[in-house]
Design a protein around this motif. Structure first.
Motif, short mmCIF file in Angstrom:
data_model
loop_
_atom_site.label_atom_id
_atom_site.label_comp_id
_atom_site.label_asym_id
_atom_site.label_seq_id
_atom_site.Cartn_x
_atom_site.Cartn_y
_atom_site.Cartn_z
N ASN A 72 62.32 22.38 107.39
CA ASN A 72 61.50 21.69 106.40
C ASN A 72 60.06 22.19 106.47
OD1 ASN A 72 63.23 19.21 105.27
ND2 ASN A 72 63.72 19.52 107.44
N VAL A 73 59.45 22.33 105.31
CA VAL A 73 58.07 22.80 105.22
C VAL A 73 57.24 21.73 104.54
CG1 VAL A 73 56.53 24.59 104.35
CG2 VAL A 73 58.84 25.20 105.09
N ILE A 74 56.13 21.36 105.13
CA ILE A 74 55.20 20.42 104.52
C ILE A 74 53.78 20.97 104.67
CG2 ILE A 74 56.68 18.43 105.03
CD1 ILE A 74 54.81 17.67 107.27
N TRP A 75 52.85 20.37 103.93
CA TRP A 75 51.44 20.74 104.07
C TRP A 75 50.70 19.54 104.63
CZ3 TRP A 75 49.13 25.33 103.95
CH2 TRP A 75 47.73 25.37 103.93
N ALA A 76 49.88 19.77 105.64
CA ALA A 76 49.12 18.69 106.27
C ALA A 76 47.65 19.07 106.31
CB ALA A 76 49.64 18.41 107.68
N ALA A 130 56.88 18.08 99.24
CA ALA A 130 57.78 18.63 98.22
C ALA A 130 57.85 20.16 98.28
CB ALA A 130 57.33 18.19 96.83
N CYS A 131 57.42 20.75 99.39
CA CYS A 131 57.47 22.20 99.53
C CYS A 131 58.93 22.66 99.68
CB CYS A 131 56.66 22.66 100.75
SG CYS A 131 55.04 21.87 100.87
N SER A 132 59.21 23.86 99.24
CA SER A 132 60.57 24.38 99.35
C SER A 132 60.92 24.61 100.81
CB SER A 132 60.70 25.70 98.59
OG SER A 132 60.44 25.51 97.21
N PRO A 133 62.12 24.20 101.24
CA PRO A 133 62.54 24.45 102.62
C PRO A 133 62.72 25.95 102.85
CG PRO A 133 64.35 23.56 101.36
CD PRO A 133 63.15 23.49 100.48
N GLU A 134 62.77 26.32 104.10
CA GLU A 134 62.88 27.75 104.47
C GLU A 134 64.17 27.98 105.24
OE1 GLU A 134 60.36 30.02 107.69
OE2 GLU A 134 59.24 30.00 105.79
N ILE A 135 64.85 29.07 104.91
CA ILE A 135 66.06 29.45 105.61
C ILE A 135 65.71 30.44 106.72
CG2 ILE A 135 68.35 30.49 105.39
CD1 ILE A 135 68.06 27.83 103.95
N TYR A 136 66.25 30.21 107.90
CA TYR A 136 65.99 31.15 109.01
C TYR A 136 67.30 31.44 109.75
CZ TYR A 136 66.22 27.20 112.31
OH TYR A 136 66.64 26.12 113.05
N ILE A 158 59.13 22.31 110.31
CA ILE A 158 59.84 21.38 111.19
C ILE A 158 61.32 21.76 111.21
CG2 ILE A 158 60.36 18.95 111.63
CD1 ILE A 158 57.92 18.21 109.98
N TYR A 159 61.82 22.05 112.40
CA TYR A 159 63.19 22.54 112.56
C TYR A 159 64.17 21.40 112.85
CZ TYR A 159 60.82 27.00 112.58
OH TYR A 159 60.05 28.09 112.21
N ASP A 160 63.68 20.30 113.37
CA ASP A 160 64.50 19.14 113.70
C ASP A 160 64.56 18.23 112.47
OD1 ASP A 160 65.78 16.93 114.70
OD2 ASP A 160 64.37 16.58 116.35
N SER A 161 65.72 18.18 111.81
CA SER A 161 65.83 17.41 110.56
C SER A 161 65.63 15.91 110.79
CB SER A 161 67.20 17.66 109.91
OG SER A 161 68.24 17.28 110.78
N THR A 162 66.02 15.42 111.95
CA THR A 162 65.84 13.99 112.22
C THR A 162 64.36 13.63 112.35
OG1 THR A 162 66.07 14.33 114.60
CG2 THR A 162 68.07 13.81 113.37
#
Length: 530
Positions: free
Chosen positions: A121-125, A79-85, A172-176
């Protein structure tokens, strides 16, 4: 022979990434091309195993920035906020994957081309909770790190308190690739290592290890690949018998009946959600209280299953710690039960002392029972909560004649004295079989865990008729007095036991012989209860 492309990918991933971006193509498709390109380079297991693996033995701070790394992890927070680049820098070079971190043109006053903005997309692992050292490529021998690992940032995002682990921000840059990822999923994330800010709603910024993902592989719940039915050097019945004897002798004071039920319980899993056919929960009773040592069974099972979490119940743990994930300031804090599917959770009551259970403690105990019974876990948010599916096998260890807190489907009292032979301060006192034998034990359990056991129509009819006879006999026996009533729930549980029994023999279907053996095993268990 090692290809030059593989060598370059290992040594200079950023250069290969830039070269790939320079190939004329639709920029929108670049993330997908990156995933395929690097995934193909490391498609073979030999090539994949060449990638440096992050772990307590190889922490991020020990590696050169922008190294190619692999992190075998559990997804803790999606549920982390996505990042714009900016997908292309003013110099014409590729953006994203951390390439524009030190771009000298960041202060360029020229307007931004909004058509070049992309979202990652940003996640925490986190390190896989409860992973047994033998199932990790870094810990085949269970060797501890040579130096004390640095504390992981955001340790509140790891489910097992005060446990050494790694926490990593994943971009993660690949949305799929990102779309199917869910909390508690297991993945190998492969990418470029940097140190990036982690933002929270409180506006605090912390620098954390970050992997800019090039590609990823999902990890099976068995961690180590398994087959069913598997092949063994010795007859499978012999391997099974020796495994039960080893567990009994090393952990249960020689109690083979209890050891056999433990074997079936650790192989149990969610078979169906509708109708619900969920893992069988088992309560081993009669351990006797202990505050100084851990039950030997936890040490023994850690040698057999790839993921084992011990929940040591005490008044402090129940009243003061968190059992469910909870969002605070838009940051998901973990809890004891946020575990990967396929985990074994040992709930140990042997250190529980007398005292008052607080309201939070009551909620925590109820959460364990609900997760055990329904195989779902609530995630708590400020104004709502959501249930997520789990697949966790539960084994409850009790000091007395039964658990004072939990209702399990099966209960097995330990036989004989509980004063000796059940506790040990650490795993060094456990006598291990040969590596080859231990490998066969793990193959038997791991293969049985993934088994899909069938039931032929003729066998199903035999079982149904047999159960009707048993029910009629029980009714006649208890006529005019209070006694045990045989119900449809008994049939469901015994049917699950029969399937687990078949799986433990690596037999693909329940036969009449296995059904009779399941009945006999259950009758021996019930005789102890009487």
């Amino acid at each position: 022979m090692v290809s030059s492309l593989l060598v370059d990918a290992l040594a200079r991933p950023s250069v290969l990434l830039q070269d790939l971006a320079n190939v004329p193509d639709d920029a929108q498709d670049l993330p997908a091309r990156v995933s395929k390109y690097f995934g193909d380079i490391f498609a073979s297991d030999d090539a994949f195993n060449e990638i440096t693996q992050l772990g307590l033995e190889t922490p991020p701070e020990s590696l050169t920035p922008r190294s190619l790394v692999r992190f075998d992890a559990m997804v803790q927070d999606t549920a982390c906020s996505p990042e714009i680049y900016l997908s292309k820098r003013s110099s014409g070079e590729c953006g994203g994957w951390g390439l524009n971190e030190h771009d000298a043109t960041d202060d360029d006053p020229s307007p931004v081309d909004y058509n070049l903005l992309r979202e990652c997309n940003v996640i925490w692992a986190v390190s896989i909770p409860g992973q047994s050292p033998w199932s990790s490529s870094q810990g085949d021998l269970g060797v501890a790190p040579s130096t004390t690992p640095a504390p992981s940032p955001l340790s509140h995002k790891y489910p097992l308190p005060s446990t050494a682990h790694l926490g990593v921000q994943i971009k993660i840059y690949d949305s799929t690739l990102a779309e199917p990822i869910r909390t508690t999923d297991l993945y190998s994330f492969v990418g470029i290592l940097t140190s990036d800010p982690w933002h929270t709603s409180s506006e605090t910024v912390t620098l954390v290890p970050t992997i800019h993902v090039l590609f990823a592989r999902q990890i099976a719940s068995t961690i180590v690949p398994r087959a069913f039915p598997a092949s063994f050097e010795s007859p499978v019945r012999e391997v099974r018998e020796h495994l039960i004897s080893w567990v009994a002798d090393e952990a249960l004071a020689g109690d083979k009946l209890a050891a056999e039920w433990v074997l079936l319980a650790v192989m149990s899993k969610v078979q169906s959600r509708a109708p619900p056919i969920l893992p069988l929960s088992l309560n081993l009773t009669g351990f006797g209280p202990s505050t100084a040592s851990n039950p030997k069974l936890t040490h023994v099972l850690s040698q057999l299953v790839p993921m084992l979490a011990v929940l040591p119940l005490s008044l402090n743990v129940v009243n003061s710690t968190t059992f469910v994930p909870e969002s605070k300031d838009e940051d998901l804090h973990s809890g004891w039960l946020q575990l990967p599917k396929g985990s074994l959770c040992i709930v140990s009551e042997v250190s529980m002392d007398e005292g008052t259970v607080s309201q939070k403690g009551v909620y925590n105990l109820r959460t364990i029972q609900d997760t055990m019974s329904n195989q779902t876990l609530d995630y708590v948010f400020p104004f709502s909560q959501f249930s997520f599916e789990t697949d966790i096998s539960f084994l409850v260890l009790s000091a007395g004649k039964k658990s004072p807190f939990f209702r399990t489907q099966l209960q097995v009292p330990l036989r004989g004295s509980t004063d000796t032979g059940l506790y040990a301060p650490d795993a060094s006192l456990i006598r291990l079989p040969s590596p080859e034998t231990l490998s066969e034990y793990r193959n038997l359990i791991g293969g049985g865990k993934i088994a899909n056991i069938t039931l032929e129509e003729s066998t199903a009819k035999f079982i149904q008729d047999d159960f009707v006879k048993e029910r009629q006999a029980a009714s006649s026996k208890n006529a005019g007095k209070t006694g045990d009533v045989v119900t449809s729930d008994d049939l469901i549980i015994r049917m699950m036991v029969a399937k687990l029994l078949a799986a433990s023999y690596h037999r693909p279907e329940v036969t009449r012989e296995i059904w009779e053996e399941a009945k006999a095993l259950d009758e021996r268990r019930k005789a102890r209860l009487d």
